[in-house]
Design an enzyme around this catalytic site. Structure first.
Site, PDB file in Angstrom:
ATOM      1  CE  LYS A  30      -3.910   1.923   2.772  1.00 14.92           C
ATOM      2  NZ  LYS A  30      -5.029   1.915   3.184  1.00 14.92           N
ATOM      3  CB  SER A 104      -8.197   3.726   2.352  1.00 14.26           C
ATOM      4  OG  SER A 104      -7.779   2.900   3.479  1.00 14.26           O
ATOM      5  CB  SER A 129      -8.101   1.081   4.985  1.00 15.61           C
ATOM      6  OG  SER A 129      -8.837   2.456   5.480  1.00 15.61           O
TER       7      SER A 129
HETATM    8  N1  GLN Z   1     -13.147   4.442   5.755  1.00 12.15           N
HETATM    9  C1  GLN Z   1     -12.062   4.898   7.363  1.00 12.15           C
HETATM   10  C2  GLN Z   1     -11.736   6.601   7.360  1.00 12.15           C
HETATM   11  O1  GLN Z   1     -11.818   6.854   6.203  1.00 12.15           O
HETATM   12  C3  GLN Z   1     -11.095   3.894   7.641  1.00 12.15           C
HETATM   13  C4  GLN Z   1      -9.977   4.132   7.131  1.00 12.15           C
HETATM   14  C5  GLN Z   1      -9.007   3.528   7.842  1.00 12.15           C
HETATM   15  O2  GLN Z   1      -8.723   2.395   7.942  1.00 12.15           O
HETATM   16  N2  GLN Z   1      -8.217   4.121   6.562  1.00 12.15           N
HETATM   17  O3  GLN Z   1     -11.647   6.725   8.300  1.00 12.15           O
END
Ligand code: GLN
Length: 435
Positions: A30, A104, A129
């Site tokens: 990532k 994400s 995410s």
């Molecule tokens: N959707 C969540 C957020 O926007 C989780 C994102 C993540 O785990 N990096 O904060």
């Protein structure tokens, strides 16, 4: 391996390695995990030209164990649920290119699901995410206990919540790579120094394991998702697990607590991107504030700006007690609630996401707060720092569904045991999308 084609169709990579050697095992990383030989953007224009002078600890630990393919696409800084906040092209779901792959860690899940060769994705979760894209793309996604895997070299979103984890089509590969990346790291003071099991050996009977099913986790969930998840729970029942209904009453406060804490931490973390140290810069003239505003105004996208403003507000003198400190108290209560369940149950099972992967047009219609609400089932366990595993549990209308297994802190062994039992008795995880 048809990486270029895969990338053209899905935007899975922000940076693809030019030449890839043949190997038994491949890795994708990532793009918020630092690599010294590939630029690291965190999905943001702000870091479009950032080449870290070092490898993150997890990258150091996988070097030599397989070939690294490239850096995968993500919502910038990890800010998103659907992959639609990425500054380098929107990633697409390999099961239906008109739909979201989840975010994400979007690219991580796309590669893990669509690449035929054995591969493991290094990803990161703050509030879901890993689980979300794993369920939307039909792969296993493991988010370890907070602190089990070193965060050194990860571009921080919210330090008290960030965890590096793994995704793959085959859970056995996740176990193998977990063995490589766990272990204390003095550069990350929150990393766990204790003993850990050999994860490749965590399998066996699940008879007698107590599995709690929280009723609140089925309340705002699409029927088609519920059905598949219930099939998965029936499978555990038929394998001898003891299924019992439990209640996580504080679930309705988890979203507010998560977003206040996550954004408060994010707003301070992102202060370092001021055009002096990293990435984007501009011609130096005028007052510092003018310069700073110019760089940040053009480097951050709309969602990032929204989150910086909200996070700064929640911690401002006069509001801190009402929002930030209160959110911390709620977090403590949520941890206690999970702990109480784990005094009676070995595992918790629930849907990973409340919906099937949505179409991009549907996402465009949503207000930011409606998008945040899609994290309702993943933010609770992330706030608690417990480990979780999303397991492919079937398809509805040709779209994947994930079963979410959660365990007490440092009980990844149970997640592997149950995940592997499901893997032995199902075939969904073997499917590869046609592209
Ligand atoms: N959707 C969540 C957020 O926007 C989780 C994102 C993540 O785990 N990096 O904060």
């Amino acid at each position: 391996m048809k990486l270029k084609r895969l990338n053209e169709k899905t935007n899975a990579f922000i940076t693809l390695k030019e030449e890839v050697e043949e190997a038994e095992l491949y890795f994708s990383i990532k793009d918020n995990i630092c690599t010294k030989d590939m630029r690291t953007t965190a999905g943001s224009k702000m870091l479009y030209n950032y080449h870290p002078p070092f490898d993150a600890t997890v990258v150091e630990r996988i070097r030599g164990k397989g070939e690294i393919l490239g850096k995968t696409s993500m919502d910038s800084w990890g800010f998103g649920t659907f992959g639609t906040n990425c500054d380098f092209g929107t990633p697409r779901n390999p099961w239906d290119l008109g739909r979201s792959p989840g975010g994400s860690s979007s690219g991580a899940a796309i590669v893990a699901s669509a690449l035929k060769e054995r591969n493991v994705a290094l990803a990161e979760s703050t509030g879901g995410s890993i689980s979300c894209p794993a369920s939307f793309c039909n792969v296993f996604g493991l988010t370890p206990t907070y602190g089990l895997v070193s965060r050194w070299g990860l571009i921080s979103y919210a330090d008290s919540l960030d965890k590096i984890g793994l995704m793959a089509r085959d859970l056995k590969d996740i176990a193998l790579v977990m063995n490589y990346i766990v272990g204390g790291d003095e550069r990350d003071p929150t990393s766990y120094q204790g003993r850990v099991p050999d994860y490749t050996r965590c399998f066996g009977e699940i008879r007698g394991l107590k599995v709690g099913v929280p009723k609140e986790y089925f309340e705002h969930v699409e029927e088609e998702v519920k059905e598949k998840v219930m099939d998965g729970i029936s499978l555990l029942d038929s394998l001898g697990a003891e299924i019992r209904e439990v209640s996580l009453k504080l679930t309705k406060y988890a979203l507010a607590s998560y977003y206040i804490i996550a954004l408060s931490e994010a707003s301070t973390n992102l202060a370092r991107f001021c055009g002096l140290k990293y990435g984007l810069s501009a011609e130096m003239k005028g007052e510092f504030n003018e310069y700073f505003s110019k760089v940040r105004g053009s480097g951050f996208n709309q969602e990032s700006k929204r989150r910086i403003i909200l996070g700064t507000f929640a911690r401002m003198a006069g509001y801190r007690g009402r929002y930030y400190l209160k959110a911390l108290k709620v977090r403590r209560l949520i941890i206690n609630e999970f702990k109480e369940i784990f005094s009676r149950c070995d595992l918790i099972a629930a849907p990973t996401m409340p919906i099937l992967p949505p179409k991009f047009e549907e996402i465009e219609e949503l207000e930011p707060i409606q998008v945040y609400a899609m994290d309702q089932l993943t933010v609770g366990p992330n706030l608690a720092g417990i480990p979780m595993l999303s397991v492919p549990i079937g398809f509805s209308r040709g779209l994947p569904v994930g079963l979410h297994l959660m365990a007490d802190h440092f009980r990844e062994d149970l997640l592997f045991r149950v995940g592997r039992a499901i893997q032995e008795h199902t075939n969904y995880w073997r499917k590869v999308p046609e592209l």
